[in-house]
Design an enzyme around this catalytic site. Structure first.
Site, mmCIF file in Angstrom:
data_model
loop_
_atom_site.group_PDB
_atom_site.id
_atom_site.type_symbol
_atom_site.label_atom_id
_atom_site.label_comp_id
_atom_site.label_asym_id
_atom_site.label_seq_id
_atom_site.Cartn_x
_atom_site.Cartn_y
_atom_site.Cartn_z
ATOM 1 N N PRO A 1 14.838 -10.241 -6.752
ATOM 2 C CA PRO A 1 14.007 -11.266 -7.388
ATOM 3 C C PRO A 1 14.472 -11.603 -8.796
ATOM 4 O O PRO A 1 14.871 -10.712 -9.558
ATOM 5 C CB PRO A 1 12.627 -10.594 -7.437
ATOM 6 C CG PRO A 1 12.938 -9.137 -7.542
ATOM 7 C CD PRO A 1 14.178 -8.925 -6.721
ATOM 8 N N GLY A 2 14.429 -12.872 -9.137
ATOM 9 C CA GLY A 2 14.724 -13.300 -10.503
ATOM 10 C C GLY A 2 13.526 -14.038 -11.059
ATOM 11 O O GLY A 2 12.738 -13.513 -11.846
ATOM 12 N N CYS B 1 19.353 -37.643 -27.077
ATOM 13 C CA CYS B 1 19.684 -39.059 -26.953
ATOM 14 C C CYS B 1 19.811 -39.442 -25.489
ATOM 15 O O CYS B 1 20.898 -39.792 -25.025
ATOM 16 C CB CYS B 1 20.981 -39.350 -27.680
ATOM 17 S SG CYS B 1 20.867 -38.864 -29.392
ATOM 18 N N GLU B 2 18.754 -39.325 -24.759
ATOM 19 C CA GLU B 2 18.785 -39.638 -23.346
ATOM 20 C C GLU B 2 17.347 -39.888 -22.860
ATOM 21 O O GLU B 2 16.463 -39.090 -23.143
ATOM 22 C CB GLU B 2 19.370 -38.431 -22.596
ATOM 23 C CG GLU B 2 20.039 -38.830 -21.346
ATOM 24 C CD GLU B 2 21.125 -37.820 -20.936
ATOM 25 O OE1 GLU B 2 21.187 -37.580 -19.743
ATOM 26 O OE2 GLU B 2 21.876 -37.321 -21.782
HETATM 27 N N1 LLP Z 1 20.301 -13.334 -5.561
HETATM 28 C C1 LLP Z 1 21.249 -14.282 -5.537
HETATM 29 C C2 LLP Z 1 22.524 -14.003 -4.865
HETATM 30 C C3 LLP Z 1 21.025 -15.522 -6.163
HETATM 31 O O1 LLP Z 1 21.971 -16.452 -6.139
HETATM 32 C C4 LLP Z 1 19.795 -15.760 -6.805
HETATM 33 C C5 LLP Z 1 19.520 -17.043 -7.453
HETATM 34 C C6 LLP Z 1 18.830 -14.728 -6.818
HETATM 35 C C7 LLP Z 1 19.115 -13.533 -6.168
HETATM 36 C C8 LLP Z 1 17.494 -14.872 -7.485
HETATM 37 O O2 LLP Z 1 16.697 -15.835 -6.905
HETATM 38 P P1 LLP Z 1 15.189 -16.099 -7.443
HETATM 39 O O3 LLP Z 1 14.344 -14.890 -7.093
HETATM 40 O O4 LLP Z 1 15.272 -16.314 -8.908
HETATM 41 O O5 LLP Z 1 14.767 -17.307 -6.716
HETATM 42 N N2 LLP Z 1 18.596 -22.766 -11.491
HETATM 43 C C9 LLP Z 1 17.697 -22.852 -10.372
HETATM 44 C C10 LLP Z 1 17.666 -21.557 -9.583
HETATM 45 C C11 LLP Z 1 19.010 -21.121 -9.072
HETATM 46 C C12 LLP Z 1 18.950 -19.817 -8.327
HETATM 47 C C13 LLP Z 1 20.294 -19.234 -8.184
HETATM 48 N N3 LLP Z 1 20.350 -17.987 -7.482
HETATM 49 C C14 LLP Z 1 16.308 -23.229 -10.896
HETATM 50 O O6 LLP Z 1 16.141 -23.355 -12.094
HETATM 51 O O7 LLP Z 1 15.387 -23.433 -10.126
#
Ligand code: LLP
Length: 453
Positions: free
Chosen positions: A312-313, A382-383
């Site tokens: 999880p992120g 500027c957008e």
């Molecule tokens: N594991 C892998 C291999 C990943 O590529 C990612 C996220 C995660 C775990 C974590 O996923 P999460 O639990 O955060 O959904 N920039 C985009 C999100 C890109 C996610 C990339 N990979 C946004 O702001 O919504």
């Protein structure tokens, strides 16, 4: 179903006060004397002391989310690694906190590995990702002694093997598989479909071929499989479908390659609440679906249940964070809309312009008052597309007010940039009534540091 990028707040005044926004704010949020407090800190005072724009993150919420993941995954199975995905938000303080909570860390570049090393993070708890890890990055990983490399291509596998042999070590690897599942999320953050730059698909037996190669190559210990079907996912069935496919593949591996899959990593992706109408699943529900499904599918196929990992992120940090800005100007276009301009924008939160994301906002020094107007929170770049909140409810703003955008703890600071040579905001952690810088605000000297004239 609510939009995965965060539901659009009603484009009319909703008369809600800060009290009604608690479900998108950090767990320690309170309203006292018309002001928003987080972690026992008055955000209005914090803004005066630290300056704006500033990211504010609540340590208690981050810890609680990590603990929830550990609790609700290991409740159902003894061996589960909770691997925090550093790309969502990374700083040395964050990495140390992840280590203190006993979790693992997902790094996806040499730079993220450098953070882990600099924070003294235990290398055996590091998972390395990336669809094109450079030879230099792979060498850094082997030299550092990382726990697992998640292999994305044949070229990479050969490189890891050669480098491990050269160093006289055996590197544990997982093979990244794209299970061909279309998750219910924004196209840009969907990764598990067959047409993806990531990993090995089942077409033409590629994934099986990769596993067999990993089993044969010297210097590599094939430990298991990895998948990641996307991000900000609301429908837990997407995970269940992908797990079904992965466990069926585990059985094929057993019969065709003659080896067990000892670890199954199901990636990250649990959605969070950005807008009040969003109804994401809880970590408890997610843990049950993922872990129970793996167990059940293994039972069905007569396989031993492997060690598991989740990554999880967003769901660890998003609701732990807010961004505080100062309102600099207000432009009312009669019959059209009101723009409230703040001292930041697409350089510190590009998600609105990039994904059409929606955020809830409030005025931190008027937190007890109803959001009685509709405003578009615009940045200073500027957008025209430099919008942080488009047509959302807000308390009536005045120049000098502290405007708080909720749920900005994930993928805002990590996607921040210096467009228009804007200095990036700093990050403060709040806990127990105190705040501290964990990342300083950039200075003009920082901007000019790498210039060669
Ligand atoms: N594991 C892998 C291999 C990943 O590529 C990612 C996220 C995660 C775990 C974590 O996923 P999460 O639990 O955060 O959904 N920039 C985009 C999100 C890109 C996610 C990339 N990979 C946004 O702001 O919504």
């Amino acid at each position: 179903m609510a939009k995965p990028t965060g539901s659009r707040p009603s484009a009319v005044p909703d008369m809600r006060t800060g009290h009604d926004l608690m479900s998108v704010l950090p767990l320690t949020a309170q309203i006292k004397d018309d002001r928003l407090w987080i972690g026992g800190v008055d955000t209005v005072e914090l803004a005066a002391e630290a300056g704006t724009a500033v990211y504010v993150m609540d340590e208690a919420t981050i810890r609680e989310q990590l603990q929830e993941y550990v609790k609700w995954t290991t409740y159902h199975w003894k061996d589960v690694d909770v691997v925090y995905a550093g790309k969502a938000f990374m700083s040395l303080a964050m990495v140390k906190l992840v280590a203190e909570e006993g979790c693992c860390l997902d790094v996806s570049s040499g730079g993220e590995l450098a953070y882990a090393r600099s924070a003294g993070f235990p290398m055996e708890r590091v998972y390395v990702h990336g669809n094109n890890k450079t030879p230099e990055e792979l060498a850094e990983c082997l030299d550092a002694g990382v726990g697992r490399i998640v292999v994305d291509s044949f070229e990479e596998m050969d490189r890891v093997s050669a480098m491990a042999v050269e160093r006289g070590v055996v590197q544990r690897v997982l093979i990244r598989v794209t299970p061909g599942i279309t998750a219910d999320t924004h196209d840009y953050i969907m990764t598990g479909a067959e047409d993806s730059k990531f990993g090995f698909g089942f077409n033409q037996g590629l994934a099986m071929h990769a596993v067999k190669r990993a089993v044969e190559l010297p210097g590599i210990d094939f430990e298991g499989l990895h998948m990641h079907i996307g991000s900000q996912i609301f429908a837990l069935q997407s995970f269940a479908k992908a797990i079904e496919v992965m466990v069926a593949f585990m059985r094929e591996i057993k019969s065709e390659a003659g080896v067990p899959v000892r670890l199954l990593d199901t990636g990250g992706g649990l959605g969070i609440k950005y807008g009040l109408p969003d109804e994401p699943s809880t970590i408890k529900e997610y843990g049950k679906v993922v872990v129970d499904d793996i167990k059940e599918e293994c039972e069905k196929h007569g396989l031993p249940v492997p060690r598991m990992a989740v990554e999880p992120g967003r769901s660890v940090v998003a609701n732990a964070g807010v961004t505080l800005y100062t309102v600099g100007s207000i432009k009312e276009i009669p019959g059209i809309r009101t723009y409230v301009a703040v001292d930041g924008g697409m350089s510190d939160n590009i998600r609105t312009s990039l994904y059409g994301a929606h955020y809830e906002a409030l005025i931190a020094n008027k937190a007890d008052r109803p959001r009685e107007m509709t405003a578009t929170v615009a940045g200073k770049h500027c957008e025209s597309g430099d919008i942080v909140v488009s047509d959302g409810p807000l308390q009536c703003p005045e120049v000098g007010d502290i405007l708080c955008v909720c749920a900005t703890g994930a993928y805002c600071q990590s996607l921040s940039n210096n467009y228009n040579k804007q200095v990036r905001p700093g990050v403060v952690f709040v806990a127990d009534g105190k705040w501290r810088w964990v990342v300083r605000r950039e200075s003009y000297e920082d901007l000019l540091r790498n210039e060669c004239g």
